[in-house]
Scaffold this active site. Structure first.
Site, PDB file in Angstrom:
ATOM      1  N   GLN A 117       6.560  -6.558  -0.644  1.00  0.00           N
ATOM      2  CA  GLN A 117       7.777  -5.741  -0.610  1.00  0.00           C
ATOM      3  C   GLN A 117       8.073  -5.191   0.783  1.00  0.00           C
ATOM      4  O   GLN A 117       7.200  -5.195   1.658  1.00  0.00           O
ATOM      5  CB  GLN A 117       7.621  -4.565  -1.579  1.00  0.00           C
ATOM      6  N   HIS A 118       9.302  -4.696   0.942  1.00  0.00           N
ATOM      7  CA  HIS A 118       9.731  -3.890   2.103  1.00  0.00           C
ATOM      8  C   HIS A 118       9.879  -4.621   3.435  1.00  0.00           C
ATOM      9  O   HIS A 118      10.441  -4.079   4.377  1.00  0.00           O
ATOM     10  CB  HIS A 118       8.784  -2.704   2.359  1.00  0.00           C
TER      11      HIS A 118
ATOM     12  N   ASP B 236       6.045  -8.218  -5.165  1.00  0.00           N
ATOM     13  CA  ASP B 236       4.736  -8.549  -5.767  1.00  0.00           C
ATOM     14  C   ASP B 236       4.359  -7.583  -6.887  1.00  0.00           C
ATOM     15  O   ASP B 236       3.738  -8.000  -7.871  1.00  0.00           O
ATOM     16  CB  ASP B 236       3.635  -8.612  -4.700  1.00  0.00           C
TER      17      ASP B 236
END
Length: 498
Positions: A85-86, A248
């Site tokens: 992520q991110h 994820d």
């Protein structure tokens, strides 16, 4: 075999990419593959990766998985992608990557995050407006950092993608995002499931960022089919549908069957996460809870710690221990490691919120400074962070009768016992430890089913494909629970001094 339904699940993580082939008809995983990534680390907490590595690892892991499964890639019906992520992937107007991707664990944009948080009216303002409190790892501060540090790159941005969005773009040529992963950008409202366009205009009044955003799609929607030259390169069916995919954690939820209230998943990966499914966006007043959207149509209140197997790995490397010997030493030391306490904040920390913290060892004496106690202290220290997070989730009304453990750390019986004792909750692992890759394959089966008139619900597919491993079930031991509670309270006192 005529009645097989084959799907490819991909999980592109920080340390590497994993691929698995799922037969959604029998519920069996037929073969797996993996390939490593390297990290670009630098001063100020820089943590970046070259997206070209992800494409190589995707290809390599997929070919291995097809080979291991002994199936023809032309029989693959769908592909699901889970991604860390991110992370921020920036493309120019030709679809070329402009610079290395800044990752979730990068803290170089802490100053920009502080600035944006002030702009939003602090933690309360951020919660009210977005439903989450932006943290340095989120994507939005990376955009402002790029504008300030690399204006020439910033001026050429044509697409802003998350890691899994980028892989879907590579596969299909279509720029899309799905609500779960979008929740971690910091420019997305988790209640209304819309981009916060004004926030991007505040960063760049020209409107270029807004124009570079991917289209938002529902979790059950497919992005499209695989581009012919990519299908040929991977050795798979060009008609295979690419599902919406997700972060994820969202895919790990699907891969552990965590798609209805009451279940809780705990991931012992490079970072540690604890999350549960919710059917309403009940945003917690506690800043450390991220009420993300799920990639299955609901929400996924989640807490994330920045230090887990990355911290245990450092201690293992220091003593040159393999996993087996490390686990033996952890088991040799008593609960509480004879007073040795490790605050494992080697990457800074998100929960508790200490972005500038560093790691420390406390309580050392002439007699307790042993390898076994240090090994035990790092496992306990990282697990206490998850306990802190679980307590926060429980205060928000989360019920947890048992914990489903995933991630590399879950393979250790001694760590499972430590988790059960510290959380005072039974734990069990799934039969498939690569829960995010499995979740991605399950989501691909669900999306394909939707495209074919919705013959199977997500619950149907999860029921067939998610299996628990009875041998891994670990119950808390009353005496250990009491001793662990005392050690946890000591950890809380040490953290309070930071």
């Amino acid at each position: 075999m005529a009645n097989q339904q084959l799907f490819l699940g991909i999980d592109c993580g920080t340390q590497g990419t994993k691929a698995l082939i799922l037969d959604a008809h029998s519920g069996e995983v037929l073969g797996q593959g993996a390939a490593a990534h390297s990290l670009i680390s630098g001063a100020n907490g820089r943590r970046e990766q070259d997206p070209a590595q992800w494409l190589e690892a995707f290809t390599c892991a997929t070919r291995q998985a097809l080979l291991a499964a002994g199936v023809d890639g032309l029989d693959i019906l769908g592909i699901g992608v889970s991604g860390q992520q991110h992370g921020l992937v920036l493309l120019d107007d030709k679809g070329q990557v402009l610079r290395a991707a800044k990752l979730w664990c990068d803290t170089e944009s802490t100053a920009q995050n502080d600035c944006l948080l002030t702009h939003l009216g602090g933690e309360e303002g951020s919660l009210e407006r977005l439903g989450v409190v932006i943290a340095p790892g989120y994507t939005v501060s990376k955009l402002l950092w790029t504008k300030e540090q690399h204006p020439e790159v910033f001026s050429r941005i044509a697409r802003i993608l998350l890691p899994h969005d980028y892989l879907n773009y590579w596969l299909t040529g279509r720029s899309c995002s799905e609500y779960g992963d979008a929740s971690g950008t910091g420019y997305f409202n988790v209640r209304t499931r819309q981009w916060d366009l004004q926030l991007l205009r505040d960063i760049d009044p020209s409107g270029r960022l807004q124009a570079a955003l991917p289209e938002l799609i529902d979790a059950h929607q497919a992005v499209g089919t695989v581009l012919p030259h990519i299908a040929e390169h991977l050795g798979i069916n060009p008609l295979a549908l690419v599902s919406s995919g997700g972060g994820d954690n969202m895919m790990g939820a699907i891969g552990t069957g965590n798609i209805k209230p009451g279940a809780i998943t705990m991931s012992l990966g490079s970072s540690g996460t604890v999350y549960a499914y919710a059917d309403q966006p009940k945003v917690s007043p506690d800043a450390s809870v991220a009420t993300f959207c799920s990639s299955s149509g609901g929400w996924l209140p989640l807490i994330c710690t920045m230090n887990l197997t990355n911290a245990t790995g450092v201690i293992r490397e220091l003593f040159e221990l393999d996993i087996e010997r490390f686990n033996e030493l952890v088991a040799l030391a008593p609960i509480g490691a004879e007073g040795v306490c490790m605050l494992p904040f080697l990457n800074g920390e998100r929960v508790p919120a200490l972005p500038h913290a560093t790691g420390s060892l406390l309580g050392l004496t002439m007699t307790n400074l042993t390898q076994a106690n240090l090994c035990r202290a790092v496992v306990e220290g990282t697990t206490y962070g998850l306990r802190y997070g679980l307590d926060v989730l429980r205060r928000n009304g989360l019920q947890s009768h048992s914990i489903c453990l995933i991630g590399g750390g879950s393979k250790s019986a001694v760590w499972r016992q430590i988790v059960a004792d510290i959380m005072n909750t039974p734990v069990i692992c799934t039969g498939q430890s690569e829960a995010a890759a499995l979740g991605a394959a399950i989501q691909a089966a669900w999306c394909t089913s939707w495209a074919n008139g919705h013959e199977h619900s997500l619950a149907d597919v999860c029921e067939r494909c998610v299996k628990l491993d009875p041998a891994s079930e670990t119950l808390p031991i009353a005496g250990n629970v009491a001793a662990s509670q005392l050690a946890y309270e000591r950890y809380r006192r040490q953290v309070a001094t930071l």
